[in-house]
Design a protein around this motif. Structure first.
Motif, PDB file in Angstrom:
ATOM      1  N   PRO A   1       0.623  -1.327   0.495  1.00 31.56           N
ATOM      2  CA  PRO A   1       0.017   0.118  -0.275  1.00 31.56           C
ATOM      3  C   PRO A   1       0.590   1.374  -0.215  1.00 31.56           C
ATOM      4  CG  PRO A   1      -0.618  -1.996   1.748  1.00 31.56           C
ATOM      5  CD  PRO A   1       0.397  -2.291   0.803  1.00 31.56           C
ATOM      6  N   LYS A   2       1.987   1.313   0.816  1.00 33.48           N
ATOM      7  CA  LYS A   2       3.033   2.348   0.502  1.00 33.48           C
ATOM      8  C   LYS A   2       3.370   3.027  -0.392  1.00 33.48           C
ATOM      9  CE  LYS A   2       6.730   4.464   2.588  1.00 33.48           C
ATOM     10  NZ  LYS A   2       7.558   4.633   2.017  1.00 33.48           N
ATOM     11  N   LEU A   3       4.081   1.750  -1.647  1.00 30.30           N
ATOM     12  CA  LEU A   3       4.537   1.913  -2.658  1.00 30.30           C
ATOM     13  C   LEU A   3       3.220   2.364  -3.598  1.00 30.30           C
ATOM     14  CD1 LEU A   3       7.061  -0.857  -2.552  1.00 30.30           C
ATOM     15  CD2 LEU A   3       7.099   1.325  -2.236  1.00 30.30           C
ATOM     16  N   ALA A   4       2.198   1.355  -3.318  1.00 24.14           N
ATOM     17  CA  ALA A   4       0.969   1.937  -4.195  1.00 24.14           C
ATOM     18  C   ALA A   4       0.351   3.321  -4.287  1.00 24.14           C
ATOM     19  CB  ALA A   4       0.135   1.352  -4.247  1.00 24.14           C
ATOM     20  N   LYS A   5       0.403   4.158  -2.993  1.00 26.14           N
ATOM     21  CA  LYS A   5       0.158   5.294  -2.752  1.00 26.14           C
ATOM     22  C   LYS A   5       1.085   6.383  -3.647  1.00 26.14           C
ATOM     23  CE  LYS A   5      -0.950   8.477   0.906  1.00 26.14           C
ATOM     24  NZ  LYS A   5      -0.299   9.406  -0.176  1.00 26.14           N
ATOM     25  N   GLU A   6       2.451   6.258  -3.758  1.00 28.72           N
ATOM     26  CA  GLU A   6       3.231   6.835  -3.716  1.00 28.72           C
ATOM     27  C   GLU A   6       3.413   7.166  -5.697  1.00 28.72           C
ATOM     28  OE1 GLU A   6       7.824   5.516  -2.827  1.00 28.72           O
ATOM     29  OE2 GLU A   6       6.629   5.995  -0.245  1.00 28.72           O
ATOM     30  N   VAL A   7       2.575   6.039  -6.184  1.00 24.06           N
ATOM     31  CA  VAL A   7       2.901   5.801  -7.593  1.00 24.06           C
ATOM     32  C   VAL A   7       1.718   6.850  -7.711  1.00 24.06           C
ATOM     33  CG1 VAL A   7       2.634   4.393  -9.600  1.00 24.06           C
ATOM     34  CG2 VAL A   7       4.287   3.965  -8.009  1.00 24.06           C
ATOM     35  N   LEU A   8       0.415   5.961  -7.632  1.00 32.40           N
ATOM     36  CA  LEU A   8      -0.752   7.212  -7.598  1.00 32.40           C
ATOM     37  C   LEU A   8      -1.130   8.264  -7.287  1.00 32.40           C
ATOM     38  CD1 LEU A   8      -2.890   3.783  -6.264  1.00 32.40           C
ATOM     39  CD2 LEU A   8      -2.638   4.665  -8.829  1.00 32.40           C
ATOM     40  N   ASP A   9       0.119   8.677  -6.314  1.00 38.24           N
ATOM     41  CA  ASP A   9      -0.219  10.463  -6.110  1.00 38.24           C
ATOM     42  C   ASP A   9       0.610  10.911  -7.187  1.00 38.24           C
ATOM     43  OD1 ASP A   9      -1.385  10.197  -3.399  1.00 38.24           O
ATOM     44  OD2 ASP A   9       0.240   9.817  -2.248  1.00 38.24           O
ATOM     45  N   GLU A  10       1.655  10.114  -7.644  1.00 38.81           N
ATOM     46  CA  GLU A  10       2.374  10.551  -8.555  1.00 38.81           C
ATOM     47  C   GLU A  10       1.551  11.069 -10.060  1.00 38.81           C
ATOM     48  OE1 GLU A  10       5.839  12.607 -10.721  1.00 38.81           O
ATOM     49  OE2 GLU A  10       5.760  12.012  -8.780  1.00 38.81           O
ATOM     50  N   GLN A  11       1.254   9.853 -10.332  1.00 40.85           N
ATOM     51  CA  GLN A  11      -0.080  10.097 -11.530  1.00 40.85           C
ATOM     52  C   GLN A  11      -0.733   8.699 -11.470  1.00 40.85           C
ATOM     53  OE1 GLN A  11       2.424   9.177 -15.537  1.00 40.85           O
ATOM     54  NE2 GLN A  11       0.528   9.665 -16.522  1.00 40.85           N
ATOM     55  N   ILE A  12      -2.233   9.122 -10.849  1.00 45.50           N
ATOM     56  CA  ILE A  12      -3.041   8.241 -11.024  1.00 45.50           C
ATOM     57  C   ILE A  12      -3.353   7.074 -12.079  1.00 45.50           C
ATOM     58  CG2 ILE A  12      -4.976   9.223 -11.492  1.00 45.50           C
ATOM     59  CD1 ILE A  12      -5.534   8.262  -8.196  1.00 45.50           C
ATOM     60  N   GLU A  13      -3.191   7.381 -12.966  1.00 43.04           N
ATOM     61  CA  GLU A  13      -3.473   6.586 -14.440  1.00 43.04           C
ATOM     62  C   GLU A  13      -2.318   5.388 -14.494  1.00 43.04           C
ATOM     63  OE1 GLU A  13      -4.883  10.965 -15.585  1.00 43.04           O
ATOM     64  OE2 GLU A  13      -2.487   9.943 -14.737  1.00 43.04           O
ATOM     65  N   ALA A  14      -1.508   5.535 -13.416  1.00 38.55           N
ATOM     66  CA  ALA A  14      -0.674   4.515 -12.786  1.00 38.55           C
ATOM     67  C   ALA A  14      -1.555   3.605 -12.738  1.00 38.55           C
ATOM     68  CB  ALA A  14       0.911   4.701 -12.514  1.00 38.55           C
ATOM     69  N   GLY A  15      -2.825   3.525 -12.360  1.00 38.04           N
ATOM     70  CA  GLY A  15      -3.395   2.426 -11.199  1.00 38.04           C
ATOM     71  C   GLY A  15      -3.748   1.153 -12.466  1.00 38.04           C
ATOM     72  N   TYR A  16      -3.787   1.505 -13.463  1.00 38.77           N
ATOM     73  CA  TYR A  16      -4.181   0.824 -14.527  1.00 38.77           C
ATOM     74  C   TYR A  16      -3.263  -0.472 -14.659  1.00 38.77           C
ATOM     75  CZ  TYR A  16      -7.279   3.697 -17.432  1.00 38.77           C
ATOM     76  OH  TYR A  16      -8.386   4.193 -17.724  1.00 38.77           O
ATOM     77  N   PHE A  17      -2.184  -0.591 -14.074  1.00 37.68           N
ATOM     78  CA  PHE A  17      -1.199  -1.508 -13.868  1.00 37.68           C
ATOM     79  C   PHE A  17      -0.630  -1.979 -12.206  1.00 37.68           C
ATOM     80  CE2 PHE A  17       0.594   1.422 -17.110  1.00 37.68           C
ATOM     81  CZ  PHE A  17       0.511   0.825 -18.262  1.00 37.68           C
ATOM     82  N   LEU A  18      -2.210  -1.667 -11.470  1.00 35.50           N
ATOM     83  CA  LEU A  18      -1.991  -2.504 -10.004  1.00 35.50           C
ATOM     84  C   LEU A  18      -3.070  -2.763  -9.889  1.00 35.50           C
ATOM     85  CD1 LEU A  18      -1.168   1.245  -8.101  1.00 35.50           C
ATOM     86  CD2 LEU A  18       0.370  -0.847  -9.000  1.00 35.50           C
ATOM     87  N   PRO A  19      -3.143  -3.987  -8.785  1.00 42.95           N
ATOM     88  CA  PRO A  19      -1.952  -4.555  -8.510  1.00 42.95           C
ATOM     89  C   PRO A  19      -1.169  -4.993  -9.326  1.00 42.95           C
ATOM     90  CG  PRO A  19      -3.961  -6.302  -7.581  1.00 42.95           C
ATOM     91  CD  PRO A  19      -4.171  -5.043  -8.651  1.00 42.95           C
ATOM     92  N   CYS A  20       0.288  -5.154  -8.460  1.00 43.13           N
ATOM     93  CA  CYS A  20       0.816  -6.766  -9.690  1.00 43.13           C
ATOM     94  C   CYS A  20       0.743  -7.777  -9.991  1.00 43.13           C
ATOM     95  CB  CYS A  20       1.979  -6.343  -8.752  1.00 43.13           C
ATOM     96  SG  CYS A  20       3.073  -4.677  -8.619  1.00 43.13           S
ATOM     97  N   LYS A  21       0.739  -8.245 -10.879  1.00 44.80           N
ATOM     98  CA  LYS A  21       0.877 -10.067 -10.947  1.00 44.80           C
ATOM     99  C   LYS A  21       1.710 -10.779 -10.688  1.00 44.80           C
ATOM    100  CE  LYS A  21      -3.639  -9.392 -13.660  1.00 44.80           C
ATOM    101  NZ  LYS A  21      -4.010  -8.748 -12.894  1.00 44.80           N
ATOM    102  N   VAL A  22       1.729 -12.223 -10.124  1.00 44.10           N
ATOM    103  CA  VAL A  22       2.246 -13.200  -9.708  1.00 44.10           C
ATOM    104  C   VAL A  22       1.790 -14.130  -9.994  1.00 44.10           C
ATOM    105  CG1 VAL A  22       4.388 -13.673  -8.153  1.00 44.10           C
ATOM    106  CG2 VAL A  22       3.746 -11.126  -7.565  1.00 44.10           C
TER     107      VAL A  22
END
Length: 128
Positions: free
Chosen positions: A60-81
Motif C-alpha cells: 500500500p505505501k508504494l502503491a500510494k506513492e505511485v498513484l500520488d505521482e500519476q493516478i493513471e498508473a493505477g491501470y497496472f496495479l496491483p502487481c501480478k505474480v
C-alpha cells in the motif's frame, strides 16, 4: 520485449505457491486476490489440464506513492505474480513493473517500478 521474469521451480506446484505467498508477505507485500484459473475455467465447463494461479499483490505505501505521482498508473496495479504448470514442470514469475510503467511515459515513476520489481523477483527466487 521480455515482459516477465520467471524461473522453473524445484518444488511441487502447491509448495511453490505456498512458498511464494510467504515470500511476498515476508517482503512487505500482501496478496489481495488469489485466482486459480484452472478451477475457474473448469467451473465454466471447459477442460484445462494445468494448474495456474494468479496472485494480485500490493504494498500500500508504494502503491500510494505511485498513484500520488500519476493516478493513471493505477491501470497496472496491483502487481501480478503467477505459479503454473507446463510440460510436467512448475514455474513462478512476475509481470515486470518496469515494462508496464514505461508505457505511462513518466520517467519519475521508473525508480519505484525498479524497486517493486526487485522485491518481487526476490520473492520468486526464494520460492522456487
Amino acid at each position: 520485449m521480455n515482459y516477465a521474469f520467471e524461473e522453473k521451480s524445484s518444488r511441487s506446484y502447491a509448495e511453490t505457491l505456498e512458498k511464494l505467498k510467504q515470500a511476498i508477505t515476508d517482503n512487505s507485500f500482501g496478496v489481495l486476490y488469489e485466482v486459480n484459473l484452472k478451477d475457474k475455467i473448469e467451473g465454466k465447463g471447459f477442460d484445462f489440464a494445468n494448474n495456474f494461479t494468479v496472485l494480485e499483490v500490493c504494498n500500500p505505501k508504494l502503491a500510494k506513492e505511485v498513484l500520488d505521482e500519476q493516478i493513471e498508473a493505477g491501470y497496472f496495479l496491483p502487481c501480478k505474480v503467477v505459479v503454473y504448470e507446463k510440460e510436467n514442470a512448475v514455474y513462478a514469475g512476475v509481470l515486470k513493473p518496469t515494462v508496464l510503467i514505461d508505457m505511462v511515459g513518466n520517467d519519475s515513476l521508473h525508480a519505484a517500478a525498479v524497486n517493486v520489481e526487485e522485491i518481487l523477483v526476490k520473492a520468486v527466487k526464494s520460492a522456487v
